[in-house]
Design an enzyme around this catalytic site. Structure first.
Site, PDB file in Angstrom:
ATOM      1  N   GLY A  23       7.073   4.269   2.316  1.00  0.00           N
ATOM      2  CA  GLY A  23       5.807   3.834   1.741  1.00  0.00           C
ATOM      3  C   GLY A  23       4.608   4.224   2.581  1.00  0.00           C
ATOM      4  O   GLY A  23       3.597   3.517   2.595  1.00  0.00           O
ATOM      5  N   ALA A  24       4.679   5.380   3.255  1.00  0.00           N
ATOM      6  CA  ALA A  24       3.585   5.789   4.140  1.00  0.00           C
ATOM      7  C   ALA A  24       2.461   6.506   3.406  1.00  0.00           C
ATOM      8  O   ALA A  24       1.560   7.029   4.035  1.00  0.00           O
ATOM      9  CB  ALA A  24       4.128   6.696   5.249  1.00  0.00           C
ATOM     10  N   ASN A  25       2.498   6.494   2.087  1.00  0.00           N
ATOM     11  CA  ASN A  25       1.453   7.161   1.308  1.00  0.00           C
ATOM     12  C   ASN A  25       0.218   6.283   1.111  1.00  0.00           C
ATOM     13  O   ASN A  25      -0.826   6.761   0.669  1.00  0.00           O
ATOM     14  CB  ASN A  25       1.998   7.578  -0.061  1.00  0.00           C
ATOM     15  N   GLY A  27      -1.773   2.072   2.129  1.00  0.00           N
ATOM     16  CA  GLY A  27      -1.746   0.763   2.771  1.00  0.00           C
ATOM     17  C   GLY A  27      -1.276   0.778   4.210  1.00  0.00           C
ATOM     18  O   GLY A  27      -1.597   1.674   4.997  1.00  0.00           O
ATOM     19  N   GLY A  29       1.603   1.331   5.499  1.00  0.00           N
ATOM     20  CA  GLY A  29       2.439   2.474   5.843  1.00  0.00           C
ATOM     21  C   GLY A  29       1.615   3.693   6.200  1.00  0.00           C
ATOM     22  O   GLY A  29       1.942   4.437   7.136  1.00  0.00           O
ATOM     23  N   SER A 151       6.787 -10.835   6.981  1.00  0.00           N
ATOM     24  CA  SER A 151       5.571 -11.404   6.395  1.00  0.00           C
ATOM     25  C   SER A 151       5.464 -12.873   6.778  1.00  0.00           C
ATOM     26  O   SER A 151       6.478 -13.569   6.920  1.00  0.00           O
ATOM     27  CB  SER A 151       5.606 -11.272   4.869  1.00  0.00           C
ATOM     28  N   TYR A 176       8.864 -13.129  -3.795  1.00  0.00           N
ATOM     29  CA  TYR A 176       8.365 -12.262  -2.727  1.00  0.00           C
ATOM     30  C   TYR A 176       8.674 -12.855  -1.353  1.00  0.00           C
ATOM     31  O   TYR A 176       9.179 -12.153  -0.463  1.00  0.00           O
ATOM     32  CB  TYR A 176       6.853 -12.068  -2.866  1.00  0.00           C
TER      33      TYR A 176
END
Length: 309
Positions: A23-25, A27, A29, A151, A176
């Protein structure tokens, strides 16, 4: 005398280190990828969308022109895709695996390609399968690290192993928070098992506090939020921070020489909402060995991928 806030500039050179970030694309990440690339790490953006990954890579290269950043297609909500991506990622040594990606919330109950509740299936099972498949590569890389994104939401709900799929009275936030608690249980248990086996690979957990795109430094085409006006930024800034700051606990857990396996990194401020990255305390429920063992066994059964050394 006030201690200066920690910044990634205090990290040693990461030249020669290969870091895989899910998910480094966008936010957190994205910021993790940018900070580590700017210190010389070879960064792999593991994400679903090639278009978004390409934008993220371009943004990183605009600030670190000599960086080595690439993309591998990874959809954590599809175990077949996880298997394909793992084979590609395992072709070279992995010094750090950052299990960052995740589904934040969904008003209506969704499902992965394999029929699992979306948040549990993505946040817990997808990363479990990825870590298990990459474990031989990680173990063959001396002093490698696995950093999982936890989290503060883990504080608000106990893990219910009889209803991990949310079949009974589905609630988005509960699903979540339980998924993040599940991530932390497995990550801490992973480090216990690695240490018991006397292996050099370490597992750590980090969390971003209360982090918002609207408080982050500008990265056109990357951040999801719209720039906040001055009043909004001031009001939110009292108890929140940008995702650039929120990524720093992950960055320290991934690359700071002082970090050690089993640690939990987060913001140093009030209720861990914001502040300089430091070691913080997780609720006891996140380190419960009995619950972690049961969840681990369930994850192996549900994914069909054993996580063994």
């Amino acid at each position: 005398m006030t201690t200066p806030a920690w910044t990634p500039a205090r990290l040693p050179s990461l030249a020669g280190k290969r870091v895989v970030i899910t998910g480094a694309n966008a936010g957190l990440g994205y910021w993790t990828a940018e900070f580590l690339a700017r210190r010389g790490a070879t960064v792999v953006v593991a994400a679903r969308s090639e278009e978004k990954a390409t934008r993220a890579i371009a943004s990183i290269l605009s600030r670190a022109p000599r960086a080595d950043v690439s993309w591998v297609k990874l959809d954590l909500a599809d175990l077949a895709c996880v298997e394909t991506a793992s084979a590609e990622l395992a072709a070279e040594p992995i010094d750090v695996l950052v299990n960052n990606a995740g589904v934040l919330g969904a008003k209506n109950r969704g499902f992965t390609s394999d029929g699992f509740e979306l948040m549990f299936g993505t946040n817990v099972l997808g990363h479990f399968a990825l870590t298990a498949r990459l474990m031989p590569t990680l173990l063959s890389t001396e002093k490698s690290r696995i950093v999982s994104l936890g989290s503060i939401a883990h504080q608000f709900n106990e893990m219910d192993l009889t209803d991990v799929m949310g079949d009974q009275n589905y609630d988005s936030f509960r699903a979540y928070s339980r998924s993040k608690l599940g991530v932390m249980l497995i990550a801490f248990e992973l480090d216990r098992r690695l240490r018991a086996a006397k292996l050099s690979t370490e597992s750590l957990v980090a969390h971003p506090g209360f982090s918002l795109d609207g408080l982050s430094a500008a990265r056109p085409g990357i951040t999801n939020g719209r720039p906040s006006n001055t009043f909004t930024r001031t009001a939110l800034g009292a108890f929140a921070q940008g995702k650039d700051a929120g990524a720093l606990p992950t960055v320290r857990a991934a690359a700071d020489p002082v970090a050690r396996g089993g640690e939990y990194w987060g913001p140093s401020g009030w209720r861990q909402l914001k502040g300089s990255p430091t070691i913080v305390r997780a609720r006891n429920r996140a380190r419960d060995i009995h619950t972690a063992t049961e969840l681990w066994n369930m994850a192996e059964t549900m994914t069909g991928v054993p996580l063994r050394f």
